[in-house]
Scaffold this motif. Structure first.
Motif: not given
Lengths: 416, 509
Positions: A160-182
């Motif tokens: 759910a970080c929605f990026h293919y590049q690890e650094e950018k994905a880490i920067e984005r983090g998991i989409l805020t709206l999905l923080q509580r979902a499974t």
């Protein structure tokens, strides 16, 4: 009297002897039962243990996307589509949302493909956001828990970080709206931003019929010691090496390219599946992301997977004891891979092969159509069922808000 | 993931790729400090240099600047803000691309020991296979294959009893060694009964001794005849004699008729373990000469179809429910014109209608007590005892229907019948040992390599080498001694050979 005692002793002795014999016989059987940390759960039937409500989203979130590009049905992220189809006709589905334990949102976020067939994740956050806005405004169930009893399938590279590049994905983090979902995702790495606590890791989609059609007779002797086909250097994106696969694949090549025990190359042979069935060990090193369909292929073809990816979380890690089935090699030990593999005692190797031969193991890695008992769909449902019952604290009090709907990069807030 | 890499290449074409950002330039620092300008300039300079040189030299530069061999090198990332444990390798490893780490790693969830960014490629000091490990790996492979055989192969394999009729001739060693190696590779117990025409000889015994198989070497006191027809009959008699030996010794197992010149595949030995009483497999007949076309295979019982195969096959014919209904035999009519009549004749050797090689039977049938056997087994035992003129294996049986077709009802061909013998007048040294060793070597009339020096082994020739080299310089036609002119004849083979030949012939006189 004494005869009676002797008789009893003899009876006891023979009983023990027979039991030992029985245990030995069991050991020489072809397969062994698999039980992971959650117990012997691979064969569990989820029907009756949970109820899933499937939201009816407008077809622009699912059907229309699929119509635009039917290649989504055969690439390795196809699990999201097949899971939707499975849930629509599954007995766990309920049409009454009041009695549902879990809620599923069918949005195909990994279906925006380039001409080469690779999914672009740039619109995915916006698509997901728009879908969540829709379900939160049309149904009350999102708002009462802010998504804690909802699950989403995010099979992309870094979930759910929605990026293919690890650094950018880490920067984005998991989409805020999905923080509580499974989240049900293929990516899994310990202590990584993009792996949430309580996520269910699943295998990538591999076409079951194609693999079944390449099976060879099991008595064909396994004569290849280590087998691998794939890139070692990604010359297009990482010409100097060291970035791609954290240098692990390049280390494999440099250390073992002239070793006759290692059948490794970058070719694309037509007999790839057949060769895997003739190999004892199959390397499953990380690439740009730690997971790979090679793991699924190795399990189906009975080749012991050698997992070279530090801290990786493998599919259904609580149901399948991967340490007993595969061989974990830390990336720093790659130069000694041959020593490591040859020092494994043959009893251990045979046991691993017996575990791999277990049909429920192979079934758990596949997404067959139509669904069969014990397959990956059922394992996902089992995983969801194991998380029940929901803790009372996930239900928010009226007026309480936890998620920040405006957090995240500005580009995500644009409507889709 | 490989695909992600391709994505990146796609992206690289569209927008600025991550490679465009210089190492110390992080995304949250858009202000162009002097450092970033310096790095940009440096980057451009490096690009120009690489353009001139033709390859990326950055790896080489880092290698020369930063790495020293035989020192302990740490692969820690080059960032002070995370408390990552230094990853000390315990072996001296040579790193290409030492840690030029770049990343931002905000884990926030506990320290991760896995770092994003450029890592060194770890190579051990001597990256070549270790022979001990190769041995261990082969032992593992062998153990795994043994387990596979145990699980999927034949349970309770029976001993195989191979009956081979043979006699001493030029090609005996050739054929026998081939058969011997096939039998040595069989994973089951083998008892080899070799029946030799003309009595036992040292030739065959010495070959048998090399095999290491348990064998019985039996002499048959008649010489092998020279006509092929008679040879076939004689071989049948020898095989019946072998069956009698099995009966006398009450050997237990599966009897198979392996002829020394036949070719067997390993699957044949696995397949015949399935026989219950008498079985038959399909035999391919390799009796072609090179220029014959596809032949028809004649069928004894009319099945309404004829299979066209370029390889004639003898064996069982089955109907669709896999029951034996007839036999494919060898139709010799197309070949009769070219067939060989005597051993060593030019021409193809034809098999009989039904060859023995395809039949296997359980040895118990031969010596089972008369009380508990069926009629046809009694007939079989009597036929073996009488030693009557049984030339076809089917004549041993009263009712051919008891034969079990093996090899998926004859569809799989696992052995091939072949008879190849040397010319009738050929001779060979006893046991193929040249004793005493040859001393005189006579040079050939013409070497295949006219330019090369002659391959001379005897001392006489050494002198002529010098003469030849001199001759090369002068290139005269003066008649010299006999020897040198002979070698001259050999060396100057192109052009004017006849002239020189005549010249030298003159001198030879």
């Amino acid at each position: 009297m004494r005869n009676w005692r002797w008789g009893l002793a003899a009876l006891l002795f023979s009983a023990i002897f027979l039991r030992i014999h029985a245990v030995e016989h069991h050991r020489t059987q072809h397969t062994e039962r698999i039980s992971g940390s959650a117990g012997d759960v691979l064969d569990d039937d989820p029907v009756g243990r949970l109820k899933v409500f499937v939201y009816e989203l407008p077809s622009k979130y699912n059907k229309k996307i699929l119509q635009k590009d039917p290649r989504c049905l055969s690439h390795m992220f196809a699990a999201e589509i097949y899971m939707h189809r499975f849930l629509l006709s599954s007995p766990v589905r309920t049409l009454n949302p009041e009695e549902a334990d879990w809620f599923y949102t069918p949005v195909y976020t990994t279906c925006d493909l380039t001409p080469n067939g690779l999914p672009l994740p740039f619109k995915s956050p916006r698509m997901m956001r728009s879908a969540i806005q829709l379900i939160s405004s049309n149904w009350p169930y999102w708002n009462r828990t802010e998504g804690a009893d909802h699950f989403f399938i995010t099979p992309h590279d870094f979930g759910a970080c929605f990026h293919y590049q690890e650094e950018k994905a880490i920067e984005r983090g998991i989409l805020t709206l999905l923080q509580r979902a499974t989240l049900v995702q293929t990516f899994g790495q310990k202590n990584h931003v993009c792996l949430k606590e309580g996520s269910i890791t699943v295998p990538p989609y591999a076409p079951p019929q194609k693999m079944q059609s390449h099976l060879i007779p099991p008595k064909t002797p396994r004569s290849i010691f280590v087998y691998f086909r794939g890139l070692f250097y990604d010359v297009g994106n990482d010409p100097e090496g060291g970035y791609y696969a954290r240098g692990a694949r390049a280390a494999v090549w440099e250390n073992f390219k002239d070793n006759p025990l290692f059948d490794i190359s970058t070719e694309h042979p037509t007999t790839y599946y057949e060769d895997m069935q003739r190999a004892i060990f199959c390397l499953c090193p990380l690439g740009w992301a730690p997971w790979s369909p090679r793991l699924v292929e190795a399990v189906i073809f009975g080749c012991i997977p050698v997992i070279i990816a530090d801290d990786i979380v493998l599919p259904f890690a609580d149901a399948i004891p991967w340490e007993e089935i595969g061989v974990y090699v830390p990336e720093k030990d790659v130069p000694n891979l041959d020593t490591l593999l040859t020092s494994i005692p043959s009893e251990v190797i045979l046991k691993k092969q017996r575990l791999l031969a277990n049909p429920s193991m192979k079934q758990a890695m596949l997404f067959p159509q139509p669904a069969q008992p014990g397959d990956a769909f059922h394992q996902i449902l089992n995983g969801l069922a194991r998380k029940l019952p929901h803790d009372r604290s996930i239900f928010l009090k009226p007026g309480e808000k936890i998620l920040n709907w405006t957090a995240g990069p500005v580009g995500d807030l644009k409507p889709w | 993931m490989k695909l992600s890499a391709l994505q990146q290449s796609y992206l690289g074409r569209r927008s600025s790729s991550f490679r465009g950002s210089s190492p110390l330039d992080s995304s949250e620092n858009p202000i162009k400090s002097p450092a970033t300008i310096f790095w940009l300039v440096f980057h451009c300079l490096c690009c120009l240099v690489s353009l001139v040189l033709g390859f990326r030299f950055s790896r080489l530069v880092f290698f020369l600047l930063f790495s020293t061999s035989n020192t302990i090198y740490t692969a820690t990332p080059f960032r002070p803000d995370t408390n990552v444990v230094a990853d000390k390798t315990t072996l001296p490893v040579l790193n290409l691309n030492p840690g030029f780490e770049t990343s931002v790693n905000r884990t926030g969830l506990g320290t991760s020991s896995v770092v994003v960014g450029r890592h060194g490629i770890l190579i051990r000091p001597w990256p070549h296979p270790n022979p001990d490990e190769v041995m261990k790996a082969h032992q593992i492979i062998e153990r795994v294959q043994r387990e596979q055989k145990f699980q999927y192969g034949i349970k309770n394999p029976r001993t195989l009893i191979a009956i081979t009729p043979t006699y001493v001739r030029t090609f005996q060693t050739l054929h026998f060694i081939g058969l011997m190696h096939s039998l040595m590779n069989v994973p089951y117990e083998v008892i080899w009964i070799v029946v030799e025409a003309g009595g036992t000889t040292n030739e065959t015994s010495s070959l048998l001794a090399k095999s290491g198989l348990s064998n019985m070497h039996i002499g048959f006191n008649e010489k092998m005849p020279t006509l092929w027809e008679d040879r076939h009959k004689m071989e049948a008699k020898m095989r019946i004699h072998g069956l009698r030996v099995v009966k006398e010794n009450k050997l237990d197992g599966i009897v198979m008729f392996v002829d020394d010149s036949n070719v067997h595949s390993m699957e044949f030995f696995d397949e015949i373990q399935k026989v219950k009483e008498i079985g038959v497999v399909s035999v391919g007949i390799l009796s072609h000469s090179g220029n014959s076309d596809g032949e028809q295979v004649s069928v004894v019982q009319n099945r309404g179809e004829e299979s066209k195969s370029s390889l004639p096959i003898q064996g069982p014919a089955c109907n669709s429910s896999d029951q034996l209904v007839g036999w494919h035999t060898f139709d010799s009519l197309p070949y009769v014109v070219n067939s060989a009549r005597y051993i060593g004749d030019k021409g193809i050797v034809l098999p009989m209608k039904m060859e023995w090689a395809g039949f296997v039977l359980t040895s118990r049938l031969l010596w089972e007590e008369p009380e508990n056997i069926t009629d046809w087994v009694k007939h079989l035992q009597k036929a073996v005892d009488n030693g009557q003129e049984t030339f076809s294996p089917l004549s041993l049986l009263k009712d051919p229907a008891v034969v079990e077709p093996l090899g998926s009802c004859g569809r799989k061909v696992m052995l091939w019948w072949l008879r190849v013998e040397a010319r009738a007048d050929s001779r060979f040294p006893a046991r193929w040992i040249i004793d005493p060793p040859l001393e005189v070597t006579v040079p050939a009339k013409r070497t295949p390599w006219p330019d090369a020096l002659p391959e001379l082994h005897s001392p006489e020739k050494v002198a002529t080498i010098q003469e030849n080299t001199e001759k090369r310089a002068t290139k005269t036609r003066t008649p010299r001694s006999k020897r040198s002119s002979r070698s001259k004849r050999k060396r100057e083979a192109r052009g004017n050979v006849d002239a020189r030949n005549s010249a030298s012939r003159v001198t030879e006189k």
